[in-house]
Scaffold this motif. Structure first.
Motif, mmCIF file in Angstrom:
data_model
loop_
_atom_site.group_PDB
_atom_site.id
_atom_site.type_symbol
_atom_site.label_atom_id
_atom_site.label_comp_id
_atom_site.label_asym_id
_atom_site.label_seq_id
_atom_site.Cartn_x
_atom_site.Cartn_y
_atom_site.Cartn_z
ATOM 1 N N LYS A 26 0.841 -1.192 0.000
ATOM 2 C CA LYS A 26 0.000 0.000 0.000
ATOM 3 C C LYS A 26 0.875 1.240 0.000
ATOM 4 O O LYS A 26 1.979 1.227 0.543
ATOM 5 N N ILE A 27 0.330 2.304 -0.555
ATOM 6 C CA ILE A 27 0.964 3.617 -0.456
ATOM 7 C C ILE A 27 0.303 4.341 0.698
ATOM 8 O O ILE A 27 -0.925 4.410 0.780
ATOM 9 N N GLU A 40 4.209 6.692 12.411
ATOM 10 C CA GLU A 40 2.756 6.612 12.297
ATOM 11 C C GLU A 40 2.383 7.005 10.876
ATOM 12 O O GLU A 40 2.858 8.017 10.358
ATOM 13 N N VAL A 41 1.519 6.197 10.250
ATOM 14 C CA VAL A 41 1.112 6.448 8.878
ATOM 15 C C VAL A 41 -0.409 6.435 8.786
ATOM 16 O O VAL A 41 -1.105 5.947 9.684
ATOM 17 N N GLU A 42 -0.898 6.978 7.677
ATOM 18 C CA GLU A 42 -2.327 6.982 7.398
ATOM 19 C C GLU A 42 -2.532 6.425 5.995
ATOM 20 O O GLU A 42 -1.878 6.852 5.044
ATOM 21 N N THR A 43 -3.453 5.480 5.878
ATOM 22 C CA THR A 43 -3.748 4.891 4.576
ATOM 23 C C THR A 43 -4.716 5.790 3.816
ATOM 24 O O THR A 43 -5.238 6.767 4.352
ATOM 25 N N GLU A 105 -7.366 9.180 -3.163
ATOM 26 C CA GLU A 105 -7.605 9.883 -1.904
ATOM 27 C C GLU A 105 -6.440 10.796 -1.513
ATOM 28 O O GLU A 105 -6.632 11.756 -0.777
ATOM 29 N N PHE A 106 -5.255 10.487 -2.002
ATOM 30 C CA PHE A 106 -4.087 11.321 -1.710
ATOM 31 C C PHE A 106 -3.976 12.378 -2.789
ATOM 32 O O PHE A 106 -3.433 12.138 -3.859
ATOM 33 N N VAL A 107 -4.473 13.557 -2.479
ATOM 34 C CA VAL A 107 -4.393 14.659 -3.427
ATOM 35 C C VAL A 107 -3.085 15.390 -3.166
ATOM 36 O O VAL A 107 -2.840 15.871 -2.064
#
Length: 166
Positions: A26-27, A40-43, A105-107
């Motif tokens: 996943k990115i 800490e990351v957010e999908t 979702e990642f703009v």
């Protein structure tokens, strides 16, 4: 292999390697470092959890808040759910976007196009504004007001200082 040689190879792999996410990868966006090589990351779905940085990246490559990384899930552990597989820089992100594998979702903020025509570039220094300069957000913003008191101060200093004159 010496530390310098290892660092050179790892850095070259990170900067020059163009990878696409596999089925189980996943990115994610880095929200911040939590210490002990945990981040800490957010999908793209909004899920937040911890990921670990593999040994080969430690003390060789740094990531910061807002960077994007490619992760691979791990089976052990409940808190740490994945390991960083690759760190994504601008050129790698553009490559993934060109292959249409980038999460919608990642703009990303609009990047300036480096390949502009040279004839359209403004070379007049007087028309540049301070908006293009780097702003350090760690310092309080100071507002400088220019006043024309220097003219009035000069004229008042030329007058004699006399009690009767006031």
């Amino acid at each position: 292999m010496s530390k310098t040689t290892k660092r050179k190879h790892v850095t070259k792999e990170v900067l020059d390697g163009y990878v696409l996410p596999a089925e189980n990868q996943k990115i994610v966006k880095v929200l911040g470092g939590k210490g002990n090589n945990l981040h800490e990351v957010e999908t793209a779905e909004g899920e937040k959890y911890l990921v670990s940085m593999p040994t080969k990246f430690r003390k060789n490559v740094w990531i910061k808040r807002g960077d994007y990384v490619l992760i691979q899930p791990i089976q052990e552990g409940e808190k740490v759910k994945a390991e960083i597989f690759a760190i994504l820089y601008d050129s790698q992100i553009k490559y993934i976007q060109s292959q249409e594998k980038w999460p919608k979702e990642f703009v990303l903020p609009a990047t300036t196009d480096v390949t502009r025509d040279i004839s359209t570039v403004d070379t007049d220094d007087s028309s540049r504004s301070d908006d293009d300069l780097f702003v350090n957000t760690n310092r309080p913003q100071c507002v400088h007001e220019s006043t024309d008191q220097s003219d009035s101060d000069d004229s008042s200093s030329a007058q004699p200082k006399d009690k009767d004159y006031e």
